[in-house]
Design an enzyme around this catalytic site. Structure first.
Site, short mmCIF file in Angstrom:
data_model
loop_
_atom_site.label_atom_id
_atom_site.label_comp_id
_atom_site.label_asym_id
_atom_site.label_seq_id
_atom_site.Cartn_x
_atom_site.Cartn_y
_atom_site.Cartn_z
N HIS A 245 -2.22 0.59 -11.12
CA HIS A 245 -2.38 -0.60 -10.20
C HIS A 245 -1.51 -1.58 -10.12
O HIS A 245 -1.22 -2.01 -11.47
CB HIS A 245 -3.95 -0.91 -10.02
CG HIS A 245 -4.39 -1.85 -8.89
ND1 HIS A 245 -4.01 -3.08 -8.71
CD2 HIS A 245 -5.12 -1.09 -7.91
CE1 HIS A 245 -4.58 -3.42 -7.41
NE2 HIS A 245 -5.11 -2.22 -6.94
N GLU A 298 -8.90 3.89 -5.05
CA GLU A 298 -8.45 5.09 -4.02
C GLU A 298 -9.26 6.33 -4.89
O GLU A 298 -9.53 7.46 -4.01
CB GLU A 298 -7.26 5.30 -3.99
CG GLU A 298 -6.58 4.10 -3.12
CD GLU A 298 -5.31 4.45 -2.45
OE1 GLU A 298 -4.71 5.77 -2.42
OE2 GLU A 298 -4.94 3.66 -1.47
N1 ACO Z 1 0.73 8.72 -12.71
C1 ACO Z 1 1.63 8.77 -13.60
N2 ACO Z 1 2.53 7.72 -14.23
C2 ACO Z 1 2.43 6.77 -13.44
C3 ACO Z 1 1.39 6.42 -12.68
C4 ACO Z 1 0.51 7.46 -12.10
N3 ACO Z 1 -0.40 7.33 -11.19
N4 ACO Z 1 1.17 5.05 -12.26
C5 ACO Z 1 2.22 4.43 -12.89
N5 ACO Z 1 3.03 5.40 -13.66
C6 ACO Z 1 4.04 5.19 -14.45
C7 ACO Z 1 5.34 5.11 -13.86
O1 ACO Z 1 5.95 6.47 -13.71
C8 ACO Z 1 6.20 3.95 -14.52
O2 ACO Z 1 6.75 4.71 -15.52
P1 ACO Z 1 8.31 4.35 -15.77
O3 ACO Z 1 8.19 3.03 -16.45
O4 ACO Z 1 8.96 5.27 -16.94
O5 ACO Z 1 8.98 3.94 -14.56
C9 ACO Z 1 5.10 3.42 -15.31
O6 ACO Z 1 3.99 3.83 -15.27
C10 ACO Z 1 4.94 1.78 -14.29
O7 ACO Z 1 4.87 2.17 -13.13
P2 ACO Z 1 4.94 1.12 -11.90
O8 ACO Z 1 5.50 1.65 -10.60
O9 ACO Z 1 5.95 0.04 -12.46
O10 ACO Z 1 3.62 0.63 -11.89
P3 ACO Z 1 3.19 -0.29 -10.74
O11 ACO Z 1 1.92 -1.07 -11.47
O12 ACO Z 1 4.15 -1.10 -10.28
O13 ACO Z 1 2.66 0.52 -9.76
C11 ACO Z 1 1.16 2.14 -8.47
C12 ACO Z 1 1.54 0.76 -9.31
C13 ACO Z 1 2.16 2.25 -7.38
C14 ACO Z 1 -0.15 1.98 -7.94
C15 ACO Z 1 1.25 3.21 -9.34
O14 ACO Z 1 0.44 2.94 -10.41
C16 ACO Z 1 1.11 4.51 -8.52
O15 ACO Z 1 2.20 5.27 -8.04
N6 ACO Z 1 0.00 5.24 -8.73
C17 ACO Z 1 -0.29 6.38 -7.96
C18 ACO Z 1 -0.66 6.23 -6.48
C19 ACO Z 1 -1.89 5.62 -6.07
O16 ACO Z 1 -2.80 5.97 -6.86
N7 ACO Z 1 -1.75 4.50 -5.29
C20 ACO Z 1 -3.03 3.63 -4.80
C21 ACO Z 1 -2.94 2.38 -5.54
S1 ACO Z 1 -4.40 1.42 -5.33
C22 ACO Z 1 -4.21 0.68 -3.98
O17 ACO Z 1 -3.16 0.61 -3.35
C23 ACO Z 1 -5.48 0.05 -3.36
#
Ligand code: ACO
Length: 362
Positions: A245, A298
């Site tokens: 998140h 979600e």
């Molecule tokens: N699966 C695997 N790895 C993940 C996930 C995931 N769901 N989420 C984050 N990571 C990893 C990323 O690959 C990243 O790795 P890196 O540092 O090697 O690049 C690290 O964790 C940090 O990722 P960020 O993108 O900086 O995390 P951020 O907190 O900014 O992003 C987000 C949040 C976009 C929701 C992300 O976790 C994601 O893409 N999740 C999957 C999609 C999803 O479930 N979306 C719904 C969100 S809930 C809502 O919007 C109401």
């Protein structure tokens, strides 16, 4: 303050008594009440009352028999355009010119109508409208909504949708709520403010996509091994949908609450979802010990909506129905401040110059 805060991140522009997520603690409270005490326990219309009025009564009125004016094939668009037409249809005065009590009643009426528009639009033009007498027999606003849509909804599906609506009713200063407040701050009418907020839901960065979670669940069902599936996704460098998140650094409280509701309702995909979640959390913790990657809203919203047989194409419109509560509360709160929202921007364009110096002058 001359620093640019891109995307307004970290900027506190409003004072609110409604809600703001506790990002570190992983909690969400509506006017101080933890959502876990509300979701699946207090009907959505009373949650609307808590958010808007600060008390459980009187909540929302029943919607009126009023046909959705446009059918574009996209439910969310039908609702946005339908709401925009309410001011001339009902003769709504600008929020600037009405009392807080009148504004509150208009927002209640607009909310009930928004749910009715979604239900009518979701039912489609192929099926005849559900008779008004049948709708009037429904018990509460969510039952009315589901009855308008399906005619004779399964009470368990109504309970699932009610719980989902309450869980997604409000989430602080998100993009659509901010939009609604900005429009309300101009003194615009209640329906125009809500219609603008609906527009902000059309973007995939806000409107959500629990359907991507369901696609993963279906794949796990097909191969029958959650851990192998999770490892495969992560080994390919892809993301697990429904985890992580942008703001919460703990489990999303809505995920926690909806997991409980899915279990209580006996959602048929509860077990596979739980196996997926367990495998995902173990694998993410092992691979990313530096990050808190927990379940987000979600994930369990997908299971609840799937249980209620809501098609993936309707997920954004369901989110819209839920969020009408938070929007109403914020639009009313904004009206009471009487203050126009008008931030500044740091100008970084060309310096002073003659019109003749601009390309295309001749
Ligand atoms: N699966 C695997 N790895 C993940 C996930 C995931 N769901 N989420 C984050 N990571 C990893 C990323 O690959 C990243 O790795 P890196 O540092 O090697 O690049 C690290 O964790 C940090 O990722 P960020 O993108 O900086 O995390 P951020 O907190 O900014 O992003 C987000 C949040 C976009 C929701 C992300 O976790 C994601 O893409 N999740 C999957 C999609 C999803 O479930 N979306 C719904 C969100 S809930 C809502 O919007 C109401």
């Amino acid at each position: 303050m001359s620093e640019v805060q891109h995307g307004l991140e970290g900027v506190i522009a409003f004072e609110t008594e409604i809600a703001e997520p506790d990002k570190e603690g992983g909690a969400l409270r509506y006017r101080g009440v933890d959502i876990d005490d509300l979701v699946g326990r207090v009907p959505f219309e009373r949650v609307w009352g808590l958010l808007v009025d600060g008390r459980f009564d009187p909540g929302l009125p029943p919607d009126e028999p009023f046909r959705v004016p446009m059918r574009t094939g996209d439910v969310r668009v039908d609702v946005q355009s339908g709401l925009a037409m309410l001011a001339p249809t009902w003769g709504l005065q600008p929020l600037l010119d009405v009392s807080a009590e009148e504004a509150r009643d208009q927002l209640a009426r607009v909310t009930a109508t928004a749910l009715s528009f979604v239900a009518q639009s979701a039912r489609g033009i192929e099926l005849p409208m559900v008779p008004e007498k049948r709708v009037d027999e429904a018990n509460g606003i969510v039952d009315r909504f589901m009855t308008r849509w399906r005619g004779d909804p399964d009470p368990q599906h109504v309970a699932a949708v009610d719980a989902y609506f309450s869980s997604a009713a409000e989430h602080g200063m998100n993009a659509s709520t901010f939009t609604g407040r900005v429009v309300a701050s101009t003194g615009a009418d209640a329906a125009a403010s809500m219609s603008a907020a609906v527009g902000a839901m059309s973007g995939p960065l806000h409107g959500g996509a629990p359907s991507r979670v369901l696609a993963m669940i279906e794949e796990i069902e097909r191969i029958g091994d959650a851990t192998a599936y999770v490892k495969g996704v992560l080994d390919r460098g892809e993301r697990l949908m429904g985890f992580g998140h942008r703001v919460y650094r703990a489990e999303d409280p809505r995920a926690r609450t909806l997991r409980r509701v899915a279990r209580e309702l006996g959602a048929p995909r509860y077990e596979v979802a739980e196996a997926f979640e367990k495998a995902a959390l173990a694998e993410l913790a092992a691979r990313r010990p530096d990050r808190v990657l927990a379940t987000n809203v979600e994930f369990w919203a997908a299971i609840i909506l799937d249980f209620a047989e809501i098609p993936a194409s309707m997920f954004t419109s369901m989110f819209t129905c839920a969020r009408t509560a938070g929007w109403s509360a914020h639009i009313l709160e904004q009206k009471k401040t009487g203050r126009l929202v008008r931030p500044s921007a740091k100008y970084s364009g060309p310096g002073p110059r003659e019109a003749a110096a601009v390309d295309g002058w001749n």
